[in-house]
Design a protein around this motif. Structure first.
Motif, mmCIF file in Angstrom:
data_model
loop_
_atom_site.group_PDB
_atom_site.id
_atom_site.type_symbol
_atom_site.label_atom_id
_atom_site.label_comp_id
_atom_site.label_asym_id
_atom_site.label_seq_id
_atom_site.Cartn_x
_atom_site.Cartn_y
_atom_site.Cartn_z
ATOM 1 N N LEU A 65 0.844 -1.198 0.000
ATOM 2 C CA LEU A 65 0.000 0.000 0.000
ATOM 3 C C LEU A 65 0.879 1.247 0.000
ATOM 4 O O LEU A 65 1.782 1.388 0.822
ATOM 5 N N VAL A 66 0.609 2.159 -0.924
ATOM 6 C CA VAL A 66 1.398 3.393 -1.029
ATOM 7 C C VAL A 66 0.701 4.496 -0.233
ATOM 8 O O VAL A 66 -0.455 4.811 -0.469
ATOM 9 N N ILE A 67 1.436 5.054 0.735
ATOM 10 C CA ILE A 67 0.914 6.148 1.556
ATOM 11 C C ILE A 67 1.637 7.433 1.175
ATOM 12 O O ILE A 67 2.870 7.482 1.129
ATOM 13 N N GLY A 68 0.876 8.468 0.896
ATOM 14 C CA GLY A 68 1.444 9.788 0.637
ATOM 15 C C GLY A 68 1.204 10.681 1.841
ATOM 16 O O GLY A 68 0.066 10.836 2.279
ATOM 17 N N TYR A 69 2.270 11.263 2.375
ATOM 18 C CA TYR A 69 2.188 12.013 3.639
ATOM 19 C C TYR A 69 2.561 13.469 3.430
ATOM 20 O O TYR A 69 3.623 13.778 2.884
ATOM 21 N N LEU A 70 1.660 14.366 3.850
ATOM 22 C CA LEU A 70 1.948 15.795 3.858
ATOM 23 C C LEU A 70 2.094 16.234 5.305
ATOM 24 O O LEU A 70 1.110 16.352 6.028
ATOM 25 N N PRO A 71 3.332 16.484 5.780
ATOM 26 C CA PRO A 71 3.503 16.924 7.166
ATOM 27 C C PRO A 71 3.025 18.350 7.352
ATOM 28 O O PRO A 71 2.860 19.101 6.386
ATOM 29 N N GLN A 72 2.785 18.729 8.631
ATOM 30 C CA GLN A 72 2.295 20.067 8.930
ATOM 31 C C GLN A 72 3.292 21.124 8.473
ATOM 32 O O GLN A 72 2.916 22.171 7.961
ATOM 33 N N ALA A 73 4.571 20.869 8.701
ATOM 34 C CA ALA A 73 5.624 21.758 8.205
ATOM 35 C C ALA A 73 6.327 21.018 7.079
ATOM 36 O O ALA A 73 7.232 20.221 7.318
#
Length: 552
Positions: A65-73
């Motif tokens: 499973l591919v997870i794309g993560y956008l952090p807060q900073a």
């Protein structure tokens, strides 16, 4: 798609996550909310393998499973250009397109047409499997929707503003089209047009979404389930529906808990009174006539045992799982601006106002506006249109290119700045408050407690404070100054949902005048009585409350 089971995480002696379990199903869109400091970002980092939990598991199904993560900073790709960063996000598609172009050219120069056609068909199938030309169109829509279409593609990422870097990071993530989007405060630095575009994108996203956000309107339109991370228990609860459904369910829970606790208190009081009565009867019997003392003594002993048995039963009940906890009072911002100093009914007169920075077109011109005492006015418009500039002109920090600004009699301005530049970063939190008003250190500490500063946190230098702490400190300073005209530049930034709602209640209680720049549509709907829209070199006054037809 994703299963989190019995997750624990601590930093030293401080427990951040305690027994966190939940499941995200294929294609489900889930919101994760909770007070600042509850551990939302820590939980996301455990999910995407940027931190390791102390116990528990995170299981992906399927394993690839591919997870794309956008952090807060969002970490900026400072060594790349805008074009390069966008291209890197589409590397497989661009490689497939290059291979397709190569096989297309080979068709006109080969002696083995069958082999060339087979290679072309294979390249075309791979290109279309990755989205093909439709994905190229989607990439342009993402860049334009997030306000990146006008950026010079050759511009180094390092010179972009913080907001532009955040939007670029979001664009590169969306271009990858992962199976599960994990977004930490994706609406930060987005104006309302970009925010509404993102809403539409997330609504139509076929993969799963897990999003942390304090934007109530965004959550209402993008999620179908809400996870609440509790600051006190460090546990998580799942609620069906969007944010409004969650808020209604929580309110009903608190009402039921309060009623059950009141019933419990009445029951406990009745049992304790009955125990007291039995003990009193035992003492009266014990003090009965000497004749027949053995008889009366036996009766007294039985009554005493009965009272003791009832006491033990009550103790067991109060220690059991059946006992209803007293509803907790949340430690939220306590804002009491107090009665503002009186001013005349005419607070502000703006006449034929124009302004532009050197060697740049005018941001706006011919703005005329009369502001009366007690009015609530919202400034809306795209990022960079001049909203903050207009506030600075009213404050007197900038001089207009044309026109004039006149303040009414006894008007005292208070400013909450978006970048917190009104604070001295070298002072401590405690020294900042003592600088504003003469008071004892104990009084200052008690005052700061209302703004969630306690213990050693009052000795932090402002420069070492988080953005949320700086916002709260600015609010404390405004309270101490007793202003009657508040200029608020994105006042809800870095506040969690409960604190946003509490801030709105405080503004409702404030008797003076408020002019605010904001993108939070839930706040704008409840706050604005009139709207000034700054856009495309114009500043228009729109009568009546904020409506989302006032596109910003």
């Amino acid at each position: 798609m994703l299963q989190v089971h019995n997750l624990y995480k601590s930093y030293g002696s401080a427990t951040v996550l305690a027994g966190i379990s939940f499941v995200i199903n294929d294609g489900e869109h889930v919101g994760l909310i909770g007070p600042n400091g509850a551990g939302k970002t820590t939980l996301l980092r455990c999910i995407v393998d940027q931190e390791q939990p102390d116990a528990g598991t995170v299981t992906r199904a399927p394993q690839d499973l591919v997870i794309g993560y956008l952090p807060q900073a969002a970490a900026a790709m400072n060594d790349m250009t805008v074009a390069a960063s966008l291209a890197a996000a589409q590397a497989p598609l661009l490689a497939a397109e290059a291979a397709l172009q190569q096989t297309t050219e080979a068709l006109g120069s080969t002696d083995d047409l069958d082999t060339a056609l087979a290679a072309y068909a294979e390249a075309l199938e791979h290109f279309e499997a990755l989205g093909g030309y439709e994905r190229e169109h989607r990439a342009a829509a993402i860049a334009n929707g997030l306000g990146l279409g006008d950026l010079d593609p050759g511009l180094p990422v390092a010179v972009l503003s913080g907001g532009q870097k955040t939007r670029l990071g979001l664009a590169t993530l969306l271009l990858q089209e992962p199976d599960l989007l994990v977004l930490d405060e994706p609406t930060n630095h987005l104006d309302t047009l970009a925010l509404e575009w993102l809403e539409g994108f997330v609504q139509g996203y076929r993969g799963g979404v897990l999003v942390v956000s304090h934007d109530r309107a965004f959550l209402d339109r993008t999620v179908t389930r809400t996870l609440y991370l509790d600051l006190q228990s460090r546990t998580i609860r799942s609620y069906p529906g969007n944010y409004s459904a969650f808020a209604a369910a929580r309110a009903a829970e608190r009402e039921r808990q309060g009623a059950a606790w009141q019933d419990q208190q009445l029951y406990v009081a009745a049992v304790e009174a009955d125990i007291g009565r039995i003990k009193g009867d035992a003492q009266k019997v014990q003090a009965g006539p000497k004749r027949g003392r053995d008889y009366y003594g036996g009766v007294s002993s039985k009554l005493a045992k009965q009272a003791k048995a009832r006491e033990r039963k009550l103790e067991r009940y109060l220690q059991s799982a059946e006992r209803v906890e007293k509803p907790r009072s949340q430690w939220e911002l306590k804002l009491d601006f107090g009665p503002p100093p009186q001013s005349g009914r005419a607070v502000l007169r703006i006449e034929e106002l124009a302004f532009g920075y050197p060697d740049a077109p005018l941001l706006f011109h011919d703005l005329t506006l009369d502001v009366q005492y007690g009015e609530r006015i919202a400034l809306v418009g795209p990022n960079g249109a001049g909203k903050t500039t207009l506030l600075r002109l009213i404050e007197g920090r900038l001089e207009p290119a044309a026109g004039q600004i006149r303040l009414g009699t006894n008007v005292r301005i208070g400013v909450l700045a978006q970048e917190h530049e009104t604070l001295d970063i070298r002072r401590t939190v405690l020294a900042t408050v003592l600088h504003e008003r003469a008071m004892s250190e104990t009084e200052a500490r008690n005052f700061l407690h209302f703004f969630l500063f306690a213990g050693d946190s009052v000795h932090l230098e402002v420069g070492a404070c988080s953005l949320g702490e700086r916002s709260r400190l600015q609010l404390a300073v405004l309270v101490l100054r007793g202003c009657n005209l508040l200029l608020l530049d994105e006042p809800l930034n870095h506040l969690d949902i409960e604190s946003r709602e509490h801030f709105e209640d405080a503004l409702n209680a404030f008797e003076g005048t408020v002019i605010a720049v904001a993108h939070d549509r839930a706040f704008l709907r409840s706050f604005a009585e009139r709207v000034v829209e700054v856009r495309d070199g114009q500043a228009r006054v729109l009568e009546g409350p904020y409506r989302e037809s006032n596109k910003t």
